[in-house]
Design a protein around this motif. Sequence first.
Motif, PDB file in Angstrom:
ATOM      1  N   THR B 133       0.832  -1.212   0.000  1.00 19.91           N
ATOM      2  CA  THR B 133       0.000   0.000   0.000  1.00 19.91           C
ATOM      3  C   THR B 133       0.864   1.260   0.000  1.00 19.91           C
ATOM      4  OG1 THR B 133      -1.478  -1.302   1.398  1.00 19.91           O
ATOM      5  CG2 THR B 133      -2.105   0.968   1.074  1.00 19.91           C
ATOM      6  N   PHE B 134       2.146   1.087   0.257  1.00 21.93           N
ATOM      7  CA  PHE B 134       3.054   2.242   0.240  1.00 21.93           C
ATOM      8  C   PHE B 134       3.314   2.639  -1.214  1.00 21.93           C
ATOM      9  CE2 PHE B 134       5.229   0.567   4.348  1.00 21.93           C
ATOM     10  CZ  PHE B 134       4.152   1.004   5.085  1.00 21.93           C
ATOM     11  N   ILE B 135       2.339   3.304  -1.812  1.00 28.59           N
ATOM     12  CA  ILE B 135       2.499   3.654  -3.226  1.00 28.59           C
ATOM     13  C   ILE B 135       2.466   5.171  -3.398  1.00 28.59           C
ATOM     14  CG2 ILE B 135       1.751   1.583  -4.450  1.00 28.59           C
ATOM     15  CD1 ILE B 135      -1.110   2.618  -4.335  1.00 28.59           C
ATOM     16  N   SER B 136       3.256   5.609  -4.348  1.00 30.86           N
ATOM     17  CA  SER B 136       3.235   7.026  -4.698  1.00 30.86           C
ATOM     18  C   SER B 136       2.402   7.137  -5.969  1.00 30.86           C
ATOM     19  CB  SER B 136       4.679   7.477  -4.945  1.00 30.86           C
ATOM     20  OG  SER B 136       4.665   8.753  -5.483  1.00 30.86           O
ATOM     21  N   PRO B 137       1.237   7.811  -5.924  1.00 31.13           N
ATOM     22  CA  PRO B 137       0.383   7.878  -7.111  1.00 31.13           C
ATOM     23  C   PRO B 137       1.162   8.323  -8.339  1.00 31.13           C
ATOM     24  CG  PRO B 137      -0.737   8.828  -5.235  1.00 31.13           C
ATOM     25  CD  PRO B 137       0.664   8.565  -4.790  1.00 31.13           C
ATOM     26  N   ILE B 156      -5.699   4.007  -1.972  1.00 28.97           N
ATOM     27  CA  ILE B 156      -5.186   4.487  -0.679  1.00 28.97           C
ATOM     28  C   ILE B 156      -6.353   4.903   0.229  1.00 28.97           C
ATOM     29  CG2 ILE B 156      -3.856   6.334   0.442  1.00 28.97           C
ATOM     30  CD1 ILE B 156      -2.027   6.271  -2.118  1.00 28.97           C
TER      31      ILE B 156
END
Lengths: 404, 258
Positions: B133-137, B156
Amino acid sequence: MLKHIIMLVLMVGLMTAVGWAQEEGTATDSVVQQTLAAPPTNVQAFDTPNDNGHSITIEWDISADDGQGLNNVVKYLILRSATPDGQFAEIGAATPGATTFKNSGVKDDEDPNYFPRETDFYYTVSAVTADGGAESEVVGPVRGEGQFFDTRNGPVLVGCLLFTIFTIFFIRKAKSGAKLYIRPLAGIDAVDEAIGRATEMGKPILYILGLGSAADIATIASFTILGRVAKKVAEYQTSLIVPCYDPIVMTVAQETVKTGYYDAGRPDAYNEDDVFFLTNQQFAYVGGVNGIMVRQKPATNFYLGKFYAESLIMAETGSSAGAIQISGTDEVTQIPFFVVACDYTLIGEELYAASAYLGGDPTLLGTLKGQDWAKAGVIISIILGIIAAVTGQTWFTELFHVGN
Amino acid sequence: MESEWRIFLWTTLSVGLTLSVFSFLYKDNPFYRFTESLYVGIATGYMTIILWYTGLLPTLIDRIWIGQPWWQFWGGKWWYIFPGILGLMMWFRFSKKKAWLSRYPIAFYIGISMGAAIPLEMKNRVNEQLFNTFISPDFSAMAGGFWNGISEIIIIIGVLTGLFYFFFSVPHKGVFGTVAKVGIYTLMIGFGASFGYTVMGRISLFIQRVQTIRDWASTGIEGGGGMSAIVWIFVLFIVLLVLIEMIRHMRKKPTEAV
C-alpha cells in the motif's frame, strides 16, 4: 593401351585428391565444430541462507563466450560430487546468461528428492556448447546447514511483538477493572433477540460453524459465540442443533456447548447428540444442512466461522424457510452472499469483535482492544509509508518489507 | 454394446440425481431426501477411506513399520508412535469418566496450529499488504496516465477508510462517522463486484450441468435415445411429484378434520 593407363591413373589420382580434400575439409570443419566455450569463472558454492539446511546455492560469472566472444553457450550444467576428484554427476541445468542455481531437495530421506544436510559436496559448473562442455574449477567442500531464524522475517517478528505488547497491556487494564469502550454492533445486539424469538416460537436454533478447521481464527471466534449462545439456550430451555463439518471442530463444539449448559446451571439439559458430525464433503454438507432447515424449521440460524461456496446455498434456504439469520465470516468472497441473504452480517473483523463483546471476559476484551490499537498502528504506518514513497524515502518502506 | 449400455445407465443415474437435487427448488420431496442421504453417506465413506490411505497409512503406519512385522517397530521411525498415541487418546471421548483425556490432543492440535498460523497471518495479511500500500500515485503516461494516478489514490483512500471502519474503540460519529461511512461504502462496492463475479461462476456451473443433461439426451442409446428420452424423464418426474403431493394431501385431510 598407354592412353587408357594414363587416363586410369589420372582418374584414380583425381578421386584420391578429391577424397583427401574432403577429408581435409572434414578435418577443418571438425576443428571449427569442436570449439569449446570458455569455462565459467569465479564459481562459488555456499549454504543457502535462511533455510532448513536442505539446500546449497551455486553462483558463477558467465563464460566469456556467453552472449559475447564466440557466443556459442547453449546452457550451463551444474555437476556435483562427494569428493573433489570423484565422479561428478549432473544435478541441474541453467539457461545462458544465468549466474545462479539452487541445489535443493526435501528433508524426508525416503523421498527421491531428498537432499542431505550437513554433508560435504563439491561442485563444478560447465559451459556447454554443441561440441561439449568446458568445466570450471571445482569448489568445495560445502554443506547445507539449517538456520534457527529466518532474518527476512524480522518485520513479522516486530509486528508480532508489538501486537503482543498491546494485547498484554490491555488485558491487564481490563482485569484491573478499567472500563473499555467498544462501539455497539448491530449483529451482536441481535443475538439475544434471535434466541428469544426461537424460544417464543418453540423451535430450535441452528448453529453452523462453517467449513474451517478448529485452528482457523474464524472458527475459534465462533466457538466463543457458540458458548454464549449455548448458555442462553440452556437458560431459555430452547433446543440447539450444531451439525459439524470437521470431526475435531465437533469435539471442541461439544465441549463448548457442554460448558455453556454447565454455566447456565442446567447440565442435565445437555444432549451430546445435538452437536454432531455430518460429513466433510462440502456440498454433501450443504445438502444435509438444507435438509435440516426445511424439515426441522429452526427459528434462528447462525452462520459464524469460515465459509466458502456453500454460504449462499445455505443462507438462501434458511431465508426461504423463514428463519432469522445472523452470519459472520472473515472470508471476503463470501461476505456479499451473507449480506444479501441474512438479516445481520458480521463483516470480517467484526466476527472477532463479537466473540469478545459477547463473552465479556476481560481477556477477550483486552485482546480486542490490543487488536484495535494494532490497527491504529497500521493506519499510521500506511500514512507515513505513503509520505515516504512520495518523497522517495525507501529506507522507511523497506522496514516493512518481508523477503521471500 | 454392453459398455454403451453401462455408460447410458450411469449417465441416466447422474441425470436423475441432478434432477432430484434441482427438485429441491420446488420443495422438499422424497427424491431430494434420497439423493441427500446418498450423497452424505457416500461422501463420508469416501472421505474416511481417503483419509486412511492418504493420511494415516503413509504418514503414521508406514513410517513406524517400514516393511516389517508389526512387532518390530524399532526398525522404522518409532518416534511417530507419540503422535499416534495422541490420536488414540481421542477415542476416550466414548468413555464418560476418561473423556477429559481427549482434550490433550485437541490442545496440542490447536496450540501448534495457532503457533504456525500467527506469523503467517502477520506476514501475509499485515506486512505484505502494508508494504504494497506504500504507493506514490503515478500519473505518468508510462504507468497508465492520469487515471492510473486517480485509481491509486482511490486505493489508498479505500484501504485507510475501510480499515478505520473496523476500529471499534471510538463511536462512529462526526468526522469518525464520515470516515467510517466512506469505508463501508468502499467495502460494499467491493462486495458488489465480488458478488457479480461469483454469480457468473455459479451460472457457468449451472450451464455445465444442463450441458450434461443435454449431452445425455442427444447421445442416448443408439436408435432409442434422443430428445424424447429427456422429455419422458421430465414428464415422469413431474407426474411422480404430483402423485406424492396428492398422497400427502389425502393423508393430511383426516388430521385437519379432527
